[in-house]
Design a protein around this motif. Structure first.
Motif, short mmCIF file in Angstrom:
data_model
loop_
_atom_site.label_atom_id
_atom_site.label_comp_id
_atom_site.label_asym_id
_atom_site.label_seq_id
_atom_site.Cartn_x
_atom_site.Cartn_y
_atom_site.Cartn_z
N HIS A 114 0.82 -1.22 0.00
CA HIS A 114 0.00 0.00 0.00
C HIS A 114 0.85 1.27 0.00
N LYS A 115 2.15 1.10 0.10
CA LYS A 115 3.06 2.25 0.15
C LYS A 115 3.72 2.55 -1.20
N VAL A 116 3.79 1.56 -2.08
CA VAL A 116 4.51 1.75 -3.33
C VAL A 116 3.65 1.31 -4.52
N SER A 117 3.96 1.86 -5.67
CA SER A 117 3.25 1.48 -6.90
C SER A 117 3.65 0.07 -7.31
N ILE A 118 2.89 -0.50 -8.20
CA ILE A 118 3.19 -1.85 -8.68
C ILE A 118 4.54 -1.88 -9.41
N ASP A 119 4.86 -0.81 -10.14
CA ASP A 119 6.16 -0.75 -10.83
C ASP A 119 7.31 -0.69 -9.83
N GLU A 120 7.14 0.10 -8.79
CA GLU A 120 8.17 0.19 -7.74
C GLU A 120 8.32 -1.16 -7.03
N MET A 121 7.20 -1.84 -6.81
CA MET A 121 7.25 -3.15 -6.15
C MET A 121 7.97 -4.16 -7.03
N ALA A 122 7.71 -4.13 -8.33
CA ALA A 122 8.40 -5.04 -9.25
C ALA A 122 9.91 -4.80 -9.19
N ASP A 123 10.31 -3.54 -9.17
CA ASP A 123 11.73 -3.21 -9.05
C ASP A 123 12.30 -3.71 -7.73
N LEU A 124 11.55 -3.54 -6.66
CA LEU A 124 11.97 -4.00 -5.34
C LEU A 124 12.15 -5.51 -5.32
N ASP A 163 7.06 -12.12 -12.59
CA ASP A 163 8.32 -12.21 -13.34
C ASP A 163 9.50 -11.62 -12.57
N SER A 164 9.24 -10.73 -11.64
CA SER A 164 10.29 -10.08 -10.86
C SER A 164 10.62 -10.84 -9.58
N SER A 165 9.80 -11.80 -9.22
CA SER A 165 10.00 -12.54 -7.98
C SER A 165 11.12 -13.56 -8.13
N PRO A 166 11.61 -14.09 -7.01
CA PRO A 166 12.63 -15.15 -7.11
C PRO A 166 12.13 -16.28 -8.01
N GLU A 167 13.01 -16.78 -8.84
CA GLU A 167 12.64 -17.77 -9.85
C GLU A 167 11.91 -18.98 -9.25
N ARG A 168 12.33 -19.43 -8.10
CA ARG A 168 11.72 -20.63 -7.52
C ARG A 168 10.27 -20.41 -7.11
N TYR A 169 9.83 -19.16 -7.01
CA TYR A 169 8.44 -18.87 -6.62
C TYR A 169 7.51 -18.73 -7.82
N ARG A 170 8.06 -18.48 -8.97
CA ARG A 170 7.25 -18.09 -10.14
C ARG A 170 6.21 -19.13 -10.54
N LYS A 171 6.58 -20.39 -10.52
CA LYS A 171 5.65 -21.44 -10.92
C LYS A 171 4.41 -21.42 -10.02
N TYR A 172 4.62 -21.30 -8.74
CA TYR A 172 3.51 -21.31 -7.79
C TYR A 172 2.66 -20.04 -7.91
#
Length: 121
Positions: free
Chosen positions: A58-68, A106-115
Motif C-alpha cells: 500500500h506504500k509503493v506502486s506496482i512498478d516500484e514493487m516489481a523493481d523492489l 516475473d520479478s519474484s525469485p525464480e523458484r516462486y514463479r511457478k507457484y
C-alpha cells in the motif's frame, strides 16, 4: 543455513533499511503479534511476512514493487518456505486491485514463479 528466527530478523533489518516505514511503524504493523519479539516467541513468521507485505504494497506502486522484488531476490529467498508468503501476499494485494500482476511474478525469485503463476495466472 539460517534458522527461521535469523532469517526473519535479517529480513526485518533489510526491510527497515529500505525506509518504507519506521521502526515505530513496524511496531504498529506487527502489533497483533506483539511485535517482532512476539513473532519470534510464537514462531508466527509466515503471518508476519504476509502482514509486512500487505503494508508495503500500500506504500509503493506496482512498478516500484516489481523493481523492489527484482533487486531483492536474495533477501526474499533466504528462507523460501516462509518468505514465499511475503511475495505471495504482495502479488495478492495488487491482484485484489485488479492490476496485472505478471510483472510482479516475473520479478519474484525464480523458484516462486511457478507457484505464483498457478495462483494468479
Amino acid at each position: 543455513m539460517l534458522s527461521s528466527t535469523e532469517a526473519f530478523l535479517k529480513f526485518i533489518s533489510w526491510i527497515l533499511s529500505l525506509q518504507l516505514f519506521s521502526s515505530e511503524q513496524l511496531v504498529e504493523i506487527l502489533q497483533e503479534f506483539n511485535g517482532v519479539e512476539g513473532v519470534v516467541n510464537d514462531e508466527l513468521y509466515i503471518s508476519a511476512y504476509e502482514e509486512l507485505a500487505r503494508y508495503v504494497s500500500h506504500k509503493v506502486s506496482i512498478d516500484e514493487m516489481a523493481d523492489l522484488l527484482r533487486a531483492s531476490v536474495n533477501e526474499l529467498s533466504s528462507m523460501p518456505g516462509e518468505q514465499y508468503y511475503f511475495v505471495e501476499a504482495v502479488v495478492d494485494e495488487y491482484s485484489a486491485e485488479h492490476l496485472n500482476v505478471t510483472q510482479l511474478i516475473d520479478s519474484s525469485p525464480e523458484r516462486y514463479r511457478k507457484y505464483l503463476s498457478r495462483r494468479f495466472g
